[in-house]
Design an enzyme around this catalytic site. Sequence first.
Site, PDB file in Angstrom:
ATOM      1  N   ASP A   2       0.802  -1.133  -0.001  1.00  0.00           N
ATOM      2  CA  ASP A   2      -0.083  -0.105   0.143  1.00  0.00           C
ATOM      3  C   ASP A   2       0.852   1.223   0.091  1.00  0.00           C
ATOM      4  O   ASP A   2       1.421   1.560   1.025  1.00  0.00           O
ATOM      5  CB  ASP A   2      -0.802  -0.066   1.163  1.00  0.00           C
ATOM      6  CG  ASP A   2      -1.703   1.214   1.412  1.00  0.00           C
ATOM      7  OD1 ASP A   2      -1.960   2.179   0.466  1.00  0.00           O
ATOM      8  OD2 ASP A   2      -2.039   1.485   2.594  1.00  0.00           O
TER       9      ASP A   2
ATOM     10  N   ASN B 111      -0.266   4.453  -0.268  1.00  0.00           N
ATOM     11  CA  ASN B 111      -0.770   5.664   0.036  1.00  0.00           C
ATOM     12  C   ASN B 111      -1.639   5.749   1.245  1.00  0.00           C
ATOM     13  O   ASN B 111      -2.465   6.209   1.801  1.00  0.00           O
ATOM     14  CB  ASN B 111      -1.765   6.209  -0.893  1.00  0.00           C
ATOM     15  CG  ASN B 111      -2.880   5.353  -1.392  1.00  0.00           C
ATOM     16  OD1 ASN B 111      -2.833   4.237  -0.940  1.00  0.00           O
ATOM     17  ND2 ASN B 111      -3.828   5.890  -2.043  1.00  0.00           N
TER      18      ASN B 111
ATOM     19  N   ASP C 140      -4.102   3.690   2.453  1.00  0.00           N
ATOM     20  CA  ASP C 140      -5.511   3.747   2.733  1.00  0.00           C
ATOM     21  C   ASP C 140      -5.714   2.169   3.099  1.00  0.00           C
ATOM     22  O   ASP C 140      -6.810   1.750   3.073  1.00  0.00           O
ATOM     23  CB  ASP C 140      -6.304   4.095   1.683  1.00  0.00           C
ATOM     24  CG  ASP C 140      -5.832   3.083   0.209  1.00  0.00           C
ATOM     25  OD1 ASP C 140      -5.061   2.365   0.510  1.00  0.00           O
ATOM     26  OD2 ASP C 140      -6.592   3.640  -0.794  1.00  0.00           O
TER      27      ASP C 140
ATOM     28  N   ASP D 224      -5.369  -9.807 -15.893  1.00  0.00           N
ATOM     29  CA  ASP D 224      -6.196 -10.978 -15.420  1.00  0.00           C
ATOM     30  C   ASP D 224      -7.519 -10.700 -16.067  1.00  0.00           C
ATOM     31  O   ASP D 224      -8.276  -9.557 -15.762  1.00  0.00           O
ATOM     32  CB  ASP D 224      -6.372 -11.130 -13.893  1.00  0.00           C
ATOM     33  CG  ASP D 224      -7.111 -12.519 -13.546  1.00  0.00           C
ATOM     34  OD1 ASP D 224      -7.866 -13.161 -14.122  1.00  0.00           O
ATOM     35  OD2 ASP D 224      -6.534 -12.766 -12.430  1.00  0.00           O
TER      36      ASP D 224
ATOM     37  N   ASP E 293      -9.598 -15.800 -16.664  1.00  0.00           N
ATOM     38  CA  ASP E 293     -10.546 -16.538 -15.417  1.00  0.00           C
ATOM     39  C   ASP E 293     -11.474 -17.403 -15.706  1.00  0.00           C
ATOM     40  O   ASP E 293     -12.128 -16.995 -17.179  1.00  0.00           O
ATOM     41  CB  ASP E 293     -11.147 -15.105 -14.651  1.00  0.00           C
ATOM     42  CG  ASP E 293     -11.771 -15.400 -13.470  1.00  0.00           C
ATOM     43  OD1 ASP E 293     -11.335 -15.847 -12.627  1.00  0.00           O
ATOM     44  OD2 ASP E 293     -12.958 -15.450 -13.438  1.00  0.00           O
TER      45      ASP E 293
ATOM     46  N   GLU F  70      -7.493 -20.544 -17.066  1.00  0.00           N
ATOM     47  CA  GLU F  70      -8.057 -21.068 -15.816  1.00  0.00           C
ATOM     48  C   GLU F  70      -9.143 -22.377 -16.102  1.00  0.00           C
ATOM     49  O   GLU F  70      -9.913 -21.714 -16.732  1.00  0.00           O
ATOM     50  CB  GLU F  70      -8.531 -20.149 -14.740  1.00  0.00           C
ATOM     51  CG  GLU F  70      -8.759 -20.955 -13.278  1.00  0.00           C
ATOM     52  CD  GLU F  70      -9.561 -20.206 -12.296  1.00  0.00           C
ATOM     53  OE1 GLU F  70      -9.591 -20.364 -11.342  1.00  0.00           O
ATOM     54  OE2 GLU F  70     -10.491 -19.302 -12.992  1.00  0.00           O
TER      55      GLU F  70
ATOM     56  N   HIS G 202      -4.561 -17.199  -5.152  1.00  0.00           N
ATOM     57  CA  HIS G 202      -5.503 -16.431  -4.183  1.00  0.00           C
ATOM     58  C   HIS G 202      -6.656 -16.951  -4.016  1.00  0.00           C
ATOM     59  O   HIS G 202      -7.614 -16.501  -3.294  1.00  0.00           O
ATOM     60  CB  HIS G 202      -5.827 -15.048  -5.159  1.00  0.00           C
ATOM     61  CG  HIS G 202      -6.457 -15.073  -6.318  1.00  0.00           C
ATOM     62  ND1 HIS G 202      -5.892 -16.260  -7.421  1.00  0.00           N
ATOM     63  CD2 HIS G 202      -7.807 -15.022  -6.776  1.00  0.00           C
ATOM     64  CE1 HIS G 202      -7.006 -15.964  -8.280  1.00  0.00           C
ATOM     65  NE2 HIS G 202      -8.074 -15.575  -7.860  1.00  0.00           N
ATOM     66  N   ASP G 203      -6.784 -18.313  -4.489  1.00  0.00           N
ATOM     67  CA  ASP G 203      -8.085 -18.879  -4.412  1.00  0.00           C
ATOM     68  C   ASP G 203      -7.875 -19.980  -3.342  1.00  0.00           C
ATOM     69  O   ASP G 203      -8.656 -20.939  -2.941  1.00  0.00           O
ATOM     70  CB  ASP G 203      -8.960 -19.258  -5.449  1.00  0.00           C
ATOM     71  CG  ASP G 203      -9.248 -18.365  -6.296  1.00  0.00           C
ATOM     72  OD1 ASP G 203      -9.836 -17.279  -5.995  1.00  0.00           O
ATOM     73  OD2 ASP G 203      -9.156 -18.495  -7.716  1.00  0.00           O
TER      74      ASP G 203
END
Length: 544
Positions: free
Chosen positions: A28, A30, A32, A105, A206, A248, A322-323
Amino acid sequence: MQNQEKRQNKKWWQQAVIYQIYPRSFYDSNSDGIGDLQGIIAKLDYLEELGIDAIWLSPVYRSPQDDNGYDISDYQDIDPIFGNLADMDALIEAAGKKGIRIIMDLVLNHTSDEHPWFKEARKSRENPYHDYYVWRDGTEGEYPNTLTSAFCGPAWEWVPECGQYYLHQFSVKQPDLNWDNPKLREEIYNMINWWIDRGVGGFRLDVIDLIGKEPDAMIMAEGKMLHPYIKEMSERTFHRADLVTVGEAWSATPERAWSYSNPDGSELSMVFQFEHMTLDQEPGKSKWDLAPLPFLKFKQVLSKWQTNLYNKGWNSLFLENHDLPRCVSRFGNDGKYRQESAKMLATLLFGMQGTPYIYQGQELGMTNVMFDIDEYRDIELLNLYKERKALGYSEEEIMRSIYAKGRDNARTPMQWSEAANAGFSEGTPWIRCNPNYTVINAEEERINQGSVFNYYKKLVALRKSEPVLIDGCYELLCAEDERLFAYTRENAADKVLVVCNFSDADVTFPMYDLWNDGEVLACNYAAPGNCGTLRPYEAVMIKK
Ligand code: GLC
Ligand code: CA
């Protein structure tokens, strides 16, 4: 020189190592609390040090973030939480200077319900965009059929303005696109070409196996038109440049993969399939119904893909994304032998044929988490919790499934340092950090010579220096051994052995005599053990 010559008939992406970034959890810039594109630019030196060739970027397009960006409302813009198009151009350029390509992606099976196409489509049956999505007539409360969404509940949602249901294989906010509409396909191809012109190095597609869906026949994956559509898209877009394209496909079999990754280039570069990822669950049930890993089957499945795609297609090599949960927690030992087993799994993967993928944090040996339910953020996991509660499952059983398989295991912030929030953000991270960042973090790993990071770095380099790892033929050894995963790779010049001990005990490798005078390319202990006895989670790669 000799090596270089041999490499020339291989494509760049067959010799590449790809690093997957989940942007919101990477860095990150900035404060947030959400990772962003400038954050990736700030960490390019780190990726260059690791030696990777390309970055697969999970979606950064404009999106309501119902499924963390896999619900796109504008394919040709960047979501403000990640930056803007100028940041994207800057990333492509800065990465390019380091020889790193950016893989976007592409989510083409569905859009967000806030995409302008869908906002129009839902207005009436006569609307020109109506047919961009998949609709079925019906009456409210009576679904067209029993198809269910991957994120729980029916796959149909009622729209009173049209008196029809639309199909959504994922959340209600992810309506399925209708690929049978030629105008839609045309718009998609134009969009892809626009990204190619911006200089991207390729695309990850995807759930691409779903685009040829035939909902009336209850066929979602591998519909009749799937491969014709992929061929058409490829011809109209990907063929314009030297790109890598990754499909995928949860439903792929080796035979189907010959088509997806046909060496003639008519479809995609490679397939990203999950058969080895679906074994530690009760047969015929979902990933949440846990079962111990059947180790012999695991070896058999990975080997089947190795031999069946040899000269006929191309594999993606991965153990997490990520899954999926963290591989060291899933297949290794994330306690006492965390370092050894993280390196062992890396050896197993990098010795095989295909393109290796490293998912952010995997190179540090990052582990799964055990959070309270209100600390989780993933739509799939939260829906599952509600559904199983309603079905009467015990809290304990549901949480056990979530700890083992929840997607947030892989989505906690990247652990950069022992500073607050793992050095990921100076704000409040969008999801809690794994508390073990004080021990497991990139700063520490880079300094420590014996770290998981430095081991990955070495393996990445081996993919460049040892052509046999790219083109060698695969053979499984000791198929019936319950603790060792052993195989060889062989081409005209070299032969390489990989042996991995998947247990926390000493195990003897019976063929060691044949190899003990070879060159040790990699070993996760200081040196290979004596007389072919592999210590807990020991892995060796030897060349003859
Ligand atoms: C893919 C993505 C996953 C997403 C789903 C719907 O499987 O990897 O994160 O939720 O498709 O787009
Ligand atoms: Ca930010």
